[in-house]
Motif scaffolding. Structure first.
Motif, PDB file in Angstrom:
ATOM      1  N   THR A 280       0.833  -1.203   0.000  1.00 29.61           N
ATOM      2  CA  THR A 280       0.000   0.000   0.000  1.00 29.61           C
ATOM      3  C   THR A 280       0.869   1.254   0.000  1.00 29.61           C
ATOM      4  O   THR A 280       0.588   2.233  -0.721  1.00 29.61           O
ATOM      5  CB  THR A 280      -0.919   0.007   1.229  1.00 29.61           C
ATOM      6  N   THR A 281       1.930   1.235   0.776  1.00 23.74           N
ATOM      7  CA  THR A 281       2.835   2.387   0.831  1.00 23.74           C
ATOM      8  C   THR A 281       3.484   2.635  -0.533  1.00 23.74           C
ATOM      9  O   THR A 281       3.582   3.786  -0.995  1.00 23.74           O
ATOM     10  CB  THR A 281       3.922   2.148   1.892  1.00 23.74           C
ATOM     11  N   ALA A 282       3.920   1.576  -1.173  1.00 22.27           N
ATOM     12  CA  ALA A 282       4.525   1.720  -2.510  1.00 22.27           C
ATOM     13  C   ALA A 282       3.533   2.316  -3.502  1.00 22.27           C
ATOM     14  O   ALA A 282       3.882   3.180  -4.327  1.00 22.27           O
ATOM     15  CB  ALA A 282       5.012   0.356  -2.994  1.00 22.27           C
ATOM     16  N   LEU A 283       2.274   1.847  -3.418  1.00 21.76           N
ATOM     17  CA  LEU A 283       1.248   2.374  -4.311  1.00 21.76           C
ATOM     18  C   LEU A 283       1.030   3.872  -4.096  1.00 21.76           C
ATOM     19  O   LEU A 283       0.946   4.663  -5.051  1.00 21.76           O
ATOM     20  CB  LEU A 283      -0.063   1.606  -4.087  1.00 21.76           C
ATOM     21  N   VAL A 284       0.950   4.281  -2.845  1.00 20.08           N
ATOM     22  CA  VAL A 284       0.718   5.691  -2.531  1.00 20.08           C
ATOM     23  C   VAL A 284       1.933   6.540  -2.919  1.00 20.08           C
ATOM     24  O   VAL A 284       1.780   7.665  -3.439  1.00 20.08           O
ATOM     25  CB  VAL A 284       0.385   5.855  -1.036  1.00 20.08           C
ATOM     26  N   TYR A 285       3.136   6.011  -2.670  1.00 21.27           N
ATOM     27  CA  TYR A 285       4.332   6.761  -3.060  1.00 21.27           C
ATOM     28  C   TYR A 285       4.333   7.033  -4.565  1.00 21.27           C
ATOM     29  O   TYR A 285       4.605   8.160  -5.019  1.00 21.27           O
ATOM     30  CB  TYR A 285       5.590   5.983  -2.690  1.00 21.27           C
ATOM     31  N   GLY A 286       4.029   5.986  -5.335  1.00 24.79           N
ATOM     32  CA  GLY A 286       4.051   6.155  -6.789  1.00 24.79           C
ATOM     33  C   GLY A 286       2.975   7.099  -7.283  1.00 24.79           C
ATOM     34  O   GLY A 286       3.245   8.024  -8.075  1.00 24.79           O
ATOM     35  N   LEU A 287       1.739   6.885  -6.816  1.00 18.76           N
ATOM     36  CA  LEU A 287       0.640   7.730  -7.263  1.00 18.76           C
ATOM     37  C   LEU A 287       0.803   9.164  -6.763  1.00 18.76           C
ATOM     38  O   LEU A 287       0.627  10.135  -7.523  1.00 18.76           O
ATOM     39  CB  LEU A 287      -0.690   7.147  -6.770  1.00 18.76           C
ATOM     40  N   GLY A 288       1.132   9.336  -5.504  1.00 21.10           N
ATOM     41  CA  GLY A 288       1.301  10.677  -4.944  1.00 21.10           C
ATOM     42  C   GLY A 288       2.452  11.422  -5.593  1.00 21.10           C
ATOM     43  O   GLY A 288       2.352  12.636  -5.863  1.00 21.10           O
ATOM     44  N   GLY A 289       3.553  10.706  -5.848  1.00 17.63           N
ATOM     45  CA  GLY A 289       4.698  11.355  -6.492  1.00 17.63           C
ATOM     46  C   GLY A 289       4.358  11.848  -7.886  1.00 17.63           C
ATOM     47  O   GLY A 289       4.738  12.965  -8.278  1.00 17.63           O
ATOM     48  N   SER A 290       3.636  11.016  -8.634  1.00 15.20           N
ATOM     49  CA  SER A 290       3.255  11.435  -9.992  1.00 15.20           C
ATOM     50  C   SER A 290       2.316  12.633  -9.967  1.00 15.20           C
ATOM     51  O   SER A 290       2.419  13.548 -10.800  1.00 15.20           O
ATOM     52  CB  SER A 290       2.620  10.261 -10.737  1.00 15.20           C
ATOM     53  N   LEU A 291       1.368  12.650  -9.028  1.00 10.53           N
ATOM     54  CA  LEU A 291       0.451  13.785  -8.928  1.00 10.53           C
ATOM     55  C   LEU A 291       1.196  15.058  -8.524  1.00 10.53           C
ATOM     56  O   LEU A 291       0.862  16.168  -8.978  1.00 10.53           O
ATOM     57  CB  LEU A 291      -0.650  13.484  -7.904  1.00 10.53           C
ATOM     58  N   ALA A 292       2.213  14.932  -7.673  1.00 11.51           N
ATOM     59  CA  ALA A 292       3.005  16.103  -7.285  1.00 11.51           C
ATOM     60  C   ALA A 292       3.823  16.624  -8.460  1.00 11.51           C
ATOM     61  O   ALA A 292       3.964  17.842  -8.658  1.00 11.51           O
ATOM     62  CB  ALA A 292       3.912  15.751  -6.110  1.00 11.51           C
ATOM     63  N   ILE A 293       4.375  15.697  -9.262  1.00 16.85           N
ATOM     64  CA  ILE A 293       5.147  16.105 -10.445  1.00 16.85           C
ATOM     65  C   ILE A 293       4.261  16.839 -11.439  1.00 16.85           C
ATOM     66  O   ILE A 293       4.660  17.840 -12.046  1.00 16.85           O
ATOM     67  CB  ILE A 293       5.815  14.878 -11.096  1.00 16.85           C
ATOM     68  N   ASP A 294       3.007  16.346 -11.597  1.00 25.54           N
ATOM     69  CA  ASP A 294       2.072  16.983 -12.536  1.00 25.54           C
ATOM     70  C   ASP A 294       1.484  18.277 -11.985  1.00 25.54           C
ATOM     71  O   ASP A 294       0.706  18.951 -12.675  1.00 25.54           O
ATOM     72  CB  ASP A 294       0.941  16.014 -12.882  1.00 25.54           C
TER      73      ASP A 294
END
Length: 645
Positions: A280-294
């Motif tokens: 779950t943490t890996a999923l949130v890191y990936g999704l949250g990081g991409s949203l922050a980049i965008d």
């Protein structure tokens, strides 16, 4: 050498399979609630402080977001200072709330355990003698100590955790939805899977926990039976220490294996939780990081979301593990309530009245009447539990059990001495046990002073009837404490006079600590005769209107017995006495002799009258008492030997 009891200790016997695998009874949780509600104000305080703790846990990441987005990035020092002060203040409030929370949960949990333990102890004391003849002492001690301790751990830990975890979960998820519904939904996808292992592992741990408690109780029983003086002496005299140690080692090995299995199951559970939370943490890191980049999320929002996610793991993990903890803890409560549901066979009827003599305090002695009394000992199912006996054998149906007393009729006149004689197993001891209502007859009635003893209050009956058994029991305490058990308000002079009447004062006064001498486990620091004389002194101190002596002078030498007989003759004057005869002097002094055989009164009369009949009494007299008359020495025989009658 491989069979026998040693092997039985390694695994549950056939009769124990049902005990170790039984399910929690419905309504166990509901029965816990009334005990907890007695501490409702502590519960309210616990709920308030838990809610405050959960609110602070959810608010801290939001303040962190504001610190980054509204203070650090815009370079506003005042915002940073005030938010830092706010975080420090919340930390102090949280510390105070945690302290109050710990106090409240401890008060509720320990209070509940106190209520349960005292209720269980009182309930066990109300059980009939038949219950204690079947239940192992170690098993009873296990219920009062080990099982109650399991309940304590459940309540004190789970009570605060459950409320805190639930509130924290709701508030954290609400804060996460407020910041980013996309990341929140993604993080919650795998969380339901955390709850699945708990139920499966909880079932297995319930069985292991119940079996472990059975093993603990059995080892406690072994220790109790081998570590008292009689048990230790038997082990040594028969040279069995090695075998006893081997049996205990096998039980301990089984307990070790159960504990290892419990540990493995618990580790498997937390491994599963760790894997799922990492995914779950890996999923949130990936999704949250991409949203922050965008540019969809601000940096402070992403940091706050990650912090909230970490805060979310704790309550979810607690709720998942609580399934396991609750299911195993309920075993403790279930075992306690199992005993609490065992209804005592001897209970005081509603509207029971005290004996008039006991009520007024008058010493007038009542008569004792047995009217059509038939009796047989209760079956195991009526008085005990399989989980308390540990060793079970097939029990006969109640209808097949032999009658100990059969249509028994006699009257022991008020203020007179009635002696019971007869062969071993005739029912003499059973008769004496019915008078103080250790058992109730199956048919007929036992009356004291014209009152059916089942209509009398137990307190007045026990105040009226005094009993000294052949095996006089003394608590591991001082002589003084053992004597005062009969009459707590007795003075020093009362104690001395009772001991002098029982011909034991010379012995006590010669001891360095006198009445304050500790008698040891079951009085084993004293000889058999000394114990009996202290028990007689205790009876004399009580001074009851009705006296029952079950071969109470059997362990005394002739000189001591003769002295005590003289003391008893004076002390028991004008009291109703029912005595199982062991000495010729008892029979000669009796106003009435009842000859008991096979649960019936075969002959009755005085010594001379019964000798003239030349029947069963005359035969008993010739085999047991005649040599005493001729030589003055005690002679034991099968006819007079104490037995289970």
């Amino acid at each position: 050498m491989m069979g026998g009891p040693a092997l039985g200790l390694m695994r549950p016997r056939l009769d124990e399979e049902g005990v170790t695998r039984q399910r929690i009874k419905p309504g166990t949780v509901r029965r816990i609630v009334p005990y907890a509600l007695r501490y409702r104000w502590s519960l309210i305080l616990l709920a308030v402080t838990t809610a405050l703790d959960a609110a602070i846990a959810a608010a801290s990441p939001l303040i962190l977001k504001m610190l980054i987005d509204d203070g650090i990035l815009p370079r506003k020092l005042s915002v940073v200072v005030w938010l830092s002060v706010t975080i420090a203040a919340l930390a102090l409030v949280n510390a105070l709330a945690s302290y109050v929370q710990a106090y409240s949960s401890g008060r509720v949990g320990e209070g509940l355990v106190y209520e349960l333990r005292t209720a269980l102890f009182e309930h066990l004391l109300r059980q009939p003698i038949a219950f204690f003849t079947r239940a192992q002492t170690g098993s009873l001690i296990s219920r009062v100590s080990t099982d109650i301790n399991g309940a304590r751990q459940a309540v004190t830990t789970l009570l605060s955790q459950a409320v805190s975890a639930a509130l924290t979960l709701v508030l954290v998820i609400s804060a996460m939805f407020y910041l980013s519904w996309q990341i929140t939904l993604a993080s919650l996808v795998l969380f339901p899977l955390l709850l699945l292992p708990g139920r499966m592992i909880g079932r297995a741990l319930q069985r292991l926990t119940r079996e472990g408690m059975q093993i603990d109780a059995r080892m406690g029983s072994m220790a109790d039976e081998r570590f008292n003086v009689s048990g230790a002496m038997l082990v040594k005299l028969y040279g069995r220490p090695a075998e006893e140690a081997a049996q205990f080692a096998k039980a301990a090995a089984r307990r070790r294996d159960l504990t290892i299995a419990e540990s493995v199951y618990a580790r498997m559970f937390f491994i599963g939780i760790t894997v799922l939370t990492s995914l779950t943490t890996a999923l949130v890191y990936g999704l949250g990081g991409s949203l922050a980049i965008d540019g969809v999320l601000e940096l402070g929002t992403l940091v706050a979301m990650l912090t909230l996610l970490l805060r979310l793991y704790s309550p979810v993990s607690q709720l998942a593990s609580m399934q396991v903890e609750v299911m195993t803890a309920l075993v403790s409560f279930d075992r306690v309530f199992e005993v609490m549901d065992l209804k005592p066979l001897i209970e005081e009827r509603p509207g029971a009245v005290p004996l008039p003599a006991a009520e007024s305090g008058a010493p007038a002695a009542p008569d004792i009447e047995f009217s059509g009394v038939s009796f047989r000992y209760p079956s195991a199912a009526d008085v005990s539990l399989a989980s308390l006996e540990a060793i079970s054998v097939p029990q006969p149906e109640r209808a097949d059990e032999a009658w100990i007393l059969d249509d028994l009729n006699f009257v022991a006149p008020a203020g007179k001495l009635t002696a019971l004689v007869g062969p071993s197993g005739a029912g003499k001891t059973t008769i004496t046990q019915l008078v103080p209502r250790m058992y109730d007859p199956d048919a007929g009635a036992v009356r004291v002073g014209g009152h059916d003893i089942r209509d009398l209050t137990l307190e007045s009956l026990r105040d009226t009837v005094g009993v000294v058994t052949q095996d006089a029991h003394l608590f591991h305490d001082t002589i003084r404490a053992n004597l005062l058990y009969a009459r707590p308000e007795a003075t020093e002079q009362d104690l001395v006079e009772a001991c002098m009447s029982a011909r034991i004062w010379d012995t006590i006064s010669s001891l360095s600590q006198g009445l304050d001498t500790v008698v040891g486990d079951r009085g084993y620091r004293l000889s058999g005769g000394e114990k009996q004389r202290i028990a007689l002194a205790r009876l004399l101190l009580k001074s009851p209107p009705v006296v029952v002596l079950d071969e109470a002078t059997a362990h005394l030498d002739s000189e001591s017995e003769a002295a005590i007989q003289r003391a008893l003759k004076a002390a028991l004057a004008d009291r109703t006495s029912l005595v199982i005869a062991h000495r010729l002097s008892t029979i000669r002094d009796a106003d009435q002799i009842l000859v008991v055989e096979a649960g019936r009164i075969r002959e009755r009369g005085t010594h001379e009258e019964l000798l003239a009949l030349n029947g069963l009494y005359a035969e008993l007299y010739r085999t047991q008492f005649a040599l005493q008359e001729n030589t003055g020495e005690e002679v034991g025989s099968a006819a007079g030997a104490p037995g289970p009658a």
